[in-house]
Design an enzyme around this catalytic site. Sequence first.
Site, PDB file in Angstrom:
ATOM      1  N   VAL A  12       0.836  -1.210   0.000  1.00 31.98           N
ATOM      2  CA  VAL A  12       0.000   0.000   0.000  1.00 31.98           C
ATOM      3  C   VAL A  12       0.872   1.262   0.000  1.00 31.98           C
ATOM      4  CG1 VAL A  12      -1.851   1.258   1.167  1.00 31.98           C
ATOM      5  CG2 VAL A  12      -1.863  -1.247   1.191  1.00 31.98           C
ATOM      6  N   LYS A 100      -6.635  -1.288   9.323  1.00 28.59           N
ATOM      7  CA  LYS A 100      -7.933  -1.543  10.009  1.00 28.59           C
ATOM      8  C   LYS A 100      -7.783  -2.174  11.382  1.00 28.59           C
ATOM      9  CE  LYS A 100      -6.729  -4.517   6.880  1.00 28.59           C
ATOM     10  NZ  LYS A 100      -6.968  -5.017   5.567  1.00 28.59           N
ATOM     11  N   GLU A 124     -10.139   5.983   5.274  1.00 29.42           N
ATOM     12  CA  GLU A 124     -10.975   5.510   4.157  1.00 29.42           C
ATOM     13  C   GLU A 124     -10.539   4.128   3.655  1.00 29.42           C
ATOM     14  OE1 GLU A 124     -13.862   7.091   2.460  1.00 29.42           O
ATOM     15  OE2 GLU A 124     -13.792   4.934   2.187  1.00 29.42           O
ATOM     16  N   VAL A 127     -11.518   0.075   5.196  1.00 31.41           N
ATOM     17  CA  VAL A 127     -12.658  -0.804   4.885  1.00 31.41           C
ATOM     18  C   VAL A 127     -12.900  -0.774   3.377  1.00 31.41           C
ATOM     19  CG1 VAL A 127     -15.116  -1.296   5.262  1.00 31.41           C
ATOM     20  CG2 VAL A 127     -13.753  -0.307   7.114  1.00 31.41           C
ATOM     21  N   ILE A 131     -12.917   1.144  -2.231  1.00 26.47           N
ATOM     22  CA  ILE A 131     -14.328   1.579  -2.266  1.00 26.47           C
ATOM     23  C   ILE A 131     -14.529   2.757  -1.324  1.00 26.47           C
ATOM     24  CG2 ILE A 131     -16.736   0.907  -1.892  1.00 26.47           C
ATOM     25  CD1 ILE A 131     -15.914  -1.982  -2.122  1.00 26.47           C
ATOM     26  N   GLY A 182      -0.799  -9.416  -3.593  1.00 28.43           N
ATOM     27  CA  GLY A 182      -0.742  -8.346  -2.576  1.00 28.43           C
ATOM     28  C   GLY A 182      -2.072  -8.117  -1.887  1.00 28.43           C
ATOM     29  N   GLU A 185      -3.348 -10.415   4.084  1.00 33.49           N
ATOM     30  CA  GLU A 185      -2.661  -9.846   5.236  1.00 33.49           C
ATOM     31  C   GLU A 185      -1.338 -10.577   5.435  1.00 33.49           C
ATOM     32  OE1 GLU A 185      -3.870  -7.120   7.035  1.00 33.49           O
ATOM     33  OE2 GLU A 185      -5.174  -7.184   5.299  1.00 33.49           O
ATOM     34  N   LYS A 200     -13.492  -4.893  10.070  1.00 30.88           N
ATOM     35  CA  LYS A 200     -14.103  -3.908   9.161  1.00 30.88           C
ATOM     36  C   LYS A 200     -15.575  -3.662   9.519  1.00 30.88           C
ATOM     37  CE  LYS A 200     -10.913  -4.887   5.386  1.00 30.88           C
ATOM     38  NZ  LYS A 200     -10.627  -5.821   4.287  1.00 30.88           N
ATOM     39  N   GLY A 297      -5.594  -4.661  -2.761  1.00 29.20           N
ATOM     40  CA  GLY A 297      -4.630  -4.473  -3.845  1.00 29.20           C
ATOM     41  C   GLY A 297      -3.964  -3.112  -3.748  1.00 29.20           C
TER      42      GLY A 297
HETATM   43  P1  NDP Z   1       3.121  -4.829   3.530  1.00 27.46           P
HETATM   44  O1  NDP Z   1       3.659  -5.869   4.463  1.00 27.46           O
HETATM   45  O2  NDP Z   1       3.261  -5.035   2.074  1.00 27.46           O
HETATM   46  O3  NDP Z   1       3.788  -3.410   3.884  1.00 27.46           O
HETATM   47  C1  NDP Z   1       4.111  -2.976   5.160  1.00 27.46           C
HETATM   48  C2  NDP Z   1       5.467  -2.296   5.064  1.00 27.46           C
HETATM   49  O4  NDP Z   1       5.739  -1.663   6.299  1.00 27.46           O
HETATM   50  C3  NDP Z   1       6.588  -3.289   4.781  1.00 27.46           C
HETATM   51  O5  NDP Z   1       7.493  -2.759   3.826  1.00 27.46           O
HETATM   52  C4  NDP Z   1       7.229  -3.429   6.149  1.00 27.46           C
HETATM   53  O6  NDP Z   1       8.604  -3.743   6.073  1.00 27.46           O
HETATM   54  C5  NDP Z   1       7.059  -2.022   6.695  1.00 27.46           C
HETATM   55  N1  NDP Z   1       7.144  -2.008   8.133  1.00 27.46           N
HETATM   56  C6  NDP Z   1       6.511  -2.828   9.013  1.00 27.46           C
HETATM   57  N2  NDP Z   1       6.842  -2.511  10.274  1.00 27.46           N
HETATM   58  C7  NDP Z   1       7.712  -1.470  10.194  1.00 27.46           C
HETATM   59  C8  NDP Z   1       8.422  -0.693  11.144  1.00 27.46           C
HETATM   60  N3  NDP Z   1       8.322  -0.939  12.449  1.00 27.46           N
HETATM   61  N4  NDP Z   1       9.216   0.305  10.715  1.00 27.46           N
HETATM   62  C9  NDP Z   1       9.341   0.546   9.410  1.00 27.46           C
HETATM   63  N5  NDP Z   1       8.696  -0.154   8.440  1.00 27.46           N
HETATM   64  C10 NDP Z   1       7.903  -1.153   8.838  1.00 27.46           C
HETATM   65  O7  NDP Z   1       1.607  -4.613   3.923  1.00 27.46           O
HETATM   66  P2  NDP Z   1       0.455  -3.950   3.056  1.00 27.46           P
HETATM   67  O8  NDP Z   1       0.993  -2.777   2.339  1.00 27.46           O
HETATM   68  O9  NDP Z   1      -0.263  -4.989   2.310  1.00 27.46           O
HETATM   69  O10 NDP Z   1      -0.543  -3.478   4.220  1.00 27.46           O
HETATM   70  C11 NDP Z   1      -0.269  -2.349   5.000  1.00 27.46           C
HETATM   71  C12 NDP Z   1      -1.512  -2.031   5.821  1.00 27.46           C
HETATM   72  O11 NDP Z   1      -2.589  -1.749   4.936  1.00 27.46           O
HETATM   73  C13 NDP Z   1      -2.005  -3.182   6.698  1.00 27.46           C
HETATM   74  O12 NDP Z   1      -2.611  -2.652   7.839  1.00 27.46           O
HETATM   75  C14 NDP Z   1      -3.073  -3.852   5.828  1.00 27.46           C
HETATM   76  O13 NDP Z   1      -4.014  -4.534   6.599  1.00 27.46           O
HETATM   77  C15 NDP Z   1      -3.676  -2.644   5.175  1.00 27.46           C
HETATM   78  N6  NDP Z   1      -4.360  -2.887   3.921  1.00 27.46           N
HETATM   79  C16 NDP Z   1      -3.787  -3.631   2.947  1.00 27.46           C
HETATM   80  C17 NDP Z   1      -4.415  -3.811   1.738  1.00 27.46           C
HETATM   81  C18 NDP Z   1      -3.836  -4.619   0.638  1.00 27.46           C
HETATM   82  O14 NDP Z   1      -4.527  -4.845  -0.360  1.00 27.46           O
HETATM   83  N7  NDP Z   1      -2.596  -5.075   0.747  1.00 27.46           N
HETATM   84  C19 NDP Z   1      -5.737  -3.227   1.488  1.00 27.46           C
HETATM   85  C20 NDP Z   1      -6.262  -2.450   2.589  1.00 27.46           C
HETATM   86  C21 NDP Z   1      -5.594  -2.295   3.745  1.00 27.46           C
HETATM   87  P3  NDP Z   1       9.047  -5.308   6.001  1.00 27.46           P
HETATM   88  O15 NDP Z   1       8.341  -5.903   4.833  1.00 27.46           O
HETATM   89  O16 NDP Z   1      10.519  -5.238   5.809  1.00 27.46           O
HETATM   90  O17 NDP Z   1       8.630  -5.915   7.288  1.00 27.46           O
HETATM   91  N1  HSE Z   2      -6.372  -8.534   3.277  1.00 25.42           N
HETATM   92  C1  HSE Z   2      -7.394  -7.579   3.027  1.00 25.42           C
HETATM   93  C2  HSE Z   2      -8.394  -8.173   2.065  1.00 25.42           C
HETATM   94  C3  HSE Z   2      -6.816  -6.313   2.470  1.00 25.42           C
HETATM   95  O1  HSE Z   2      -8.068  -9.185   1.437  1.00 25.42           O
HETATM   96  O2  HSE Z   2      -9.498  -7.659   1.938  1.00 25.42           O
HETATM   97  C4  HSE Z   2      -7.825  -5.217   2.290  1.00 25.42           C
HETATM   98  O3  HSE Z   2      -8.271  -4.749   3.531  1.00 25.42           O
END
Ligand code: NDP
Ligand code: HSE
Length: 402
Positions: A12, A100, A124, A127, A131, A182, A185, A200, A297
């Site tokens: 994200v 979330k 936003e 959840v 959307i 991607g 979780e 959510k 995504g």
């Molecule tokens: P990722 O694991 O891809 O990204 C998280 C990033 O944050 C990683 O690069 C991680 O590094 C870094 N990170 C974690 N802890 C630390 C820290 N203490 N200091 C610095 N960097 C840190 O997760 P997502 O992007 O998929 O998800 C992020 C958030 O968004 C989550 O809460 C998820 O539930 C939410 N979300 C995700 C969606 C999706 O489609 N993926 C959709 C909606 C919400 P490293 O990998 O090296 O640990």
């Molecule tokens: N893991 C979550 C899902 C990401 O699949 O809906 C979006 O919140």
Amino acid sequence: MVKIAVLGYGTVGSGVVEVIERNRMLIEKRVGKRLEVKYVLDIRDFPGDPYEDRIVHDAERILKDPEVEIICETMGGIEPAYTYSKRALEAGKSVCTSNKELVAAHGAELIALSEKHGCNYLFEASVGGGIPIIRPLNCALTAERVVEITGILNGTTNYILTRMEKDGADFGTVLKEAQQKGYAERNPEADVEGYDACRKIAILTSLIAGRTVDFGEIHTEGITGITPEDFQYARAMGRTIKLLAVSREEEDGYLASVTPCMLKKEVPLALVNGVFNAVSVRGNTLGESMFYGKGAGKLPTASAVVSDVVDCARHLGEHMVCIWEDEPVRLKPFEEGVSRFFVRMKEESEAEADAVFGPVAKIRLQELSGEYGFLTEPMTEREFAGKHRKVSGMISRIRVRD
Ligand code: NDP
Ligand code: HSE
């Protein structure tokens, strides 16, 4: 110039930077000012990345920099995201998050903190991925008493169920696909066991009630028990299976749950496939309104985070009202909820089942020997559990929504 920082350069977070770069001109026109991503916090380095020179590993540099006015928290998890978000808000920096887990656990507190410090805590993307649903609930549906929300709120599980149904795909293989895309979780148990959808629906219920739902009290079942045989029966009945999150206001509290449900193929939620999610909102004067789009995504989710950044940038130094207080919402006991059930029963227990469930129309599939299925009359969860205890050969049951 508005300076922002991104915490977590994963799926994200990297999407946030990409959306800002791709739509920079439009976004800046809408904000009325230039935007600069001054820092990106991550554990790793990103050699060769265009933002390589903005990567920092020490959150203090961001939290103590008075130039940074908006922070995108896309790290996930409770800590250190919670501490960083609190510190940022206390310093008057607005926070836009996709996290979330943190919003469900500490939403009321973080919103109150943002109000106290004249900034904003917006979520936003928490959840329904891309959307728009939080802003509509906060801004567009303010004349409504929202009495029911029903949603497909997890992209990973909807992707898995769709591939199981349409391609006969194997659960484990499709989960790996969802992870590669991607969607999932970090610990995909949160998706497949329903915990993510639970958080959510807790967030949405807290928003419509204006008070806090304890997500730990929401009855939650995931999709790990759903089998190809369940889809065979569903198909024979002109139905499909979806993981539904439901919250309904009743006289004496909200009835909220996350469970797999059989739906008639022609109802709108049955037509939501793959990574798409949908949220149906029923208001007391509006009736039903539906929101649909990609539920997970990189870019769809990032788009929602950046929409919050735009909102914050337009309202620097001004808190936008969001009513979500610390006071608890009363949830009704799940046992009082009423459903019909689809039951799969071993043939050897047929007489026993007839005695307990009475006359029912039975579905026998040629390809599944030694068992049959049937739909019950509507009954409470408590009544169903009582009947379940009286028959030995029940293979499984799935709730049915008409
Ligand atoms: P990722 O694991 O891809 O990204 C998280 C990033 O944050 C990683 O690069 C991680 O590094 C870094 N990170 C974690 N802890 C630390 C820290 N203490 N200091 C610095 N960097 C840190 O997760 P997502 O992007 O998929 O998800 C992020 C958030 O968004 C989550 O809460 C998820 O539930 C939410 N979300 C995700 C969606 C999706 O489609 N993926 C959709 C909606 C919400 P490293 O990998 O090296 O640990
Ligand atoms: N893991 C979550 C899902 C990401 O699949 O809906 C979006 O919140």
